[in-house]
Design a protein around this motif. Structure first.
Motif, PDB file in Angstrom:
ATOM      1  N   ALA A   1      11.006  10.255   4.491  1.00  0.00           N
ATOM      2  CA  ALA A   1      11.591   9.069   4.140  1.00  0.00           C
ATOM      3  C   ALA A   1      11.072   7.791   4.906  1.00  0.00           C
ATOM      4  N   LEU A   2      10.431   8.079   5.986  1.00  0.00           N
ATOM      5  CA  LEU A   2       9.834   6.903   6.865  1.00  0.00           C
ATOM      6  C   LEU A   2       8.558   6.891   6.106  1.00  0.00           C
ATOM      7  N   GLY A   3       7.997   7.739   5.805  1.00  0.00           N
ATOM      8  CA  GLY A   3       6.334   7.759   4.931  1.00  0.00           C
ATOM      9  C   GLY A   3       6.637   7.032   3.645  1.00  0.00           C
ATOM     10  N   ALA A   4       7.809   7.114   3.188  1.00  0.00           N
ATOM     11  CA  ALA A   4       8.183   6.541   1.619  1.00  0.00           C
ATOM     12  C   ALA A   4       8.486   5.039   2.058  1.00  0.00           C
ATOM     13  N   ASP A   5       9.097   4.897   2.992  1.00  0.00           N
ATOM     14  CA  ASP A   5       9.419   3.398   3.480  1.00  0.00           C
ATOM     15  C   ASP A   5       8.138   2.533   3.775  1.00  0.00           C
TER      16      ASP A   5
ATOM     17  N   GLY B   1       1.114  -5.551  -1.729  1.00  0.00           N
ATOM     18  CA  GLY B   1      -0.057  -5.408  -2.396  1.00  0.00           C
ATOM     19  C   GLY B   1      -1.253  -4.684  -1.501  1.00  0.00           C
ATOM     20  N   ILE B   2      -0.932  -3.935  -0.483  1.00  0.00           N
ATOM     21  CA  ILE B   2      -2.008  -3.460   0.261  1.00  0.00           C
ATOM     22  C   ILE B   2      -2.227  -2.079  -0.248  1.00  0.00           C
ATOM     23  N   GLU B   3      -3.691  -2.141  -0.534  1.00  0.00           N
ATOM     24  CA  GLU B   3      -4.343  -0.939  -1.100  1.00  0.00           C
ATOM     25  C   GLU B   3      -5.189   0.035   0.089  1.00  0.00           C
ATOM     26  N   ARG B   4      -5.816  -0.813   0.818  1.00  0.00           N
ATOM     27  CA  ARG B   4      -6.676  -0.097   1.956  1.00  0.00           C
ATOM     28  C   ARG B   4      -6.295  -0.438   3.251  1.00  0.00           C
ATOM     29  N   THR B   5      -5.930   0.881   4.071  1.00  0.00           N
ATOM     30  CA  THR B   5      -5.289   0.651   5.492  1.00  0.00           C
ATOM     31  C   THR B   5      -5.904   1.531   6.519  1.00  0.00           C
ATOM     32  N   ILE B   6      -6.035   1.126   7.612  1.00  0.00           N
ATOM     33  CA  ILE B   6      -6.192   2.172   8.769  1.00  0.00           C
ATOM     34  C   ILE B   6      -5.032   2.084   9.495  1.00  0.00           C
ATOM     35  N   LEU B   7      -4.155   3.312   9.309  1.00  0.00           N
ATOM     36  CA  LEU B   7      -2.840   3.232   9.897  1.00  0.00           C
ATOM     37  C   LEU B   7      -2.739   4.018  11.279  1.00  0.00           C
TER      38      LEU B   7
ATOM     39  N   GLY C   1       6.528   6.785  14.479  1.00  0.00           N
ATOM     40  CA  GLY C   1       5.754   5.814  13.660  1.00  0.00           C
ATOM     41  C   GLY C   1       4.300   6.623  13.201  1.00  0.00           C
ATOM     42  N   GLY C   2       3.743   7.106  14.079  1.00  0.00           N
ATOM     43  CA  GLY C   2       2.441   7.840  13.867  1.00  0.00           C
ATOM     44  C   GLY C   2       2.559   8.964  12.806  1.00  0.00           C
ATOM     45  N   ARG C   3       3.827   9.877  12.727  1.00  0.00           N
ATOM     46  CA  ARG C   3       3.973  10.628  11.776  1.00  0.00           C
ATOM     47  C   ARG C   3       4.181   9.962  10.350  1.00  0.00           C
ATOM     48  N   ALA C   4       4.857   8.924  10.402  1.00  0.00           N
ATOM     49  CA  ALA C   4       5.047   8.235   9.007  1.00  0.00           C
ATOM     50  C   ALA C   4       3.480   7.666   8.527  1.00  0.00           C
TER      51      ALA C   4
ATOM     52  N   ASP D   1      -0.426   9.929  -0.260  1.00  0.00           N
ATOM     53  CA  ASP D   1      -0.903   8.827  -1.296  1.00  0.00           C
ATOM     54  C   ASP D   1      -2.076   8.749  -1.554  1.00  0.00           C
ATOM     55  N   GLN D   2      -2.657   9.808  -2.317  1.00  0.00           N
ATOM     56  CA  GLN D   2      -4.350   9.916  -2.514  1.00  0.00           C
ATOM     57  C   GLN D   2      -4.738   9.778  -3.800  1.00  0.00           C
ATOM     58  N   ASP D   3      -3.453   9.914  -4.766  1.00  0.00           N
ATOM     59  CA  ASP D   3      -3.820   9.857  -6.130  1.00  0.00           C
ATOM     60  C   ASP D   3      -3.862   8.791  -7.072  1.00  0.00           C
ATOM     61  N   ASP D   4      -3.905   7.502  -6.417  1.00  0.00           N
ATOM     62  CA  ASP D   4      -3.740   6.333  -7.143  1.00  0.00           C
ATOM     63  C   ASP D   4      -4.966   5.573  -6.902  1.00  0.00           C
ATOM     64  N   GLY D   5      -5.896   5.811  -6.215  1.00  0.00           N
ATOM     65  CA  GLY D   5      -6.833   5.088  -5.986  1.00  0.00           C
ATOM     66  C   GLY D   5      -6.782   4.324  -4.629  1.00  0.00           C
TER      67      GLY D   5
END
Length: 77
Positions: A26-30, A39-45, A51-54, A62-66
């Protein structure tokens, strides 16, 4: 950008019928929903503890949408 996890800081649910969950998924989905809304498509998280787990959930799931999200651990330089 440093958002609060659900349940912390000034976070709130817009609808009283929204399920409350502290599950890692759920935290990852948030985080994904916030990035999509902005509209953020590229990140370094990064994050600490939950927060690290999320962040790692986003990078792993989230690797299948480019989009491109990376999660780095401080020991893996």
């Amino acid at each position: 950008m440093v958002p609060f996890l659900r349940g912390y800081g000034a976070t709130r649910f817009l609808s009283p019928t929204t399920p409350r969950s502290g599950e890692q998924a759920a935290l990852g989905a948030d985080l994904l929903a916030m990035m999509d809304a902005l509209g953020i498509e590229r990140t370094i998280l990064g994050g600490y503890d939950w927060g690290g787990r999320a962040a790692c959930i986003v990078a792993a799931c989230d690797q299948d949408d480019g989009t491109n999200h990376q999660c780095r651990h401080p020991d893996n330089r």
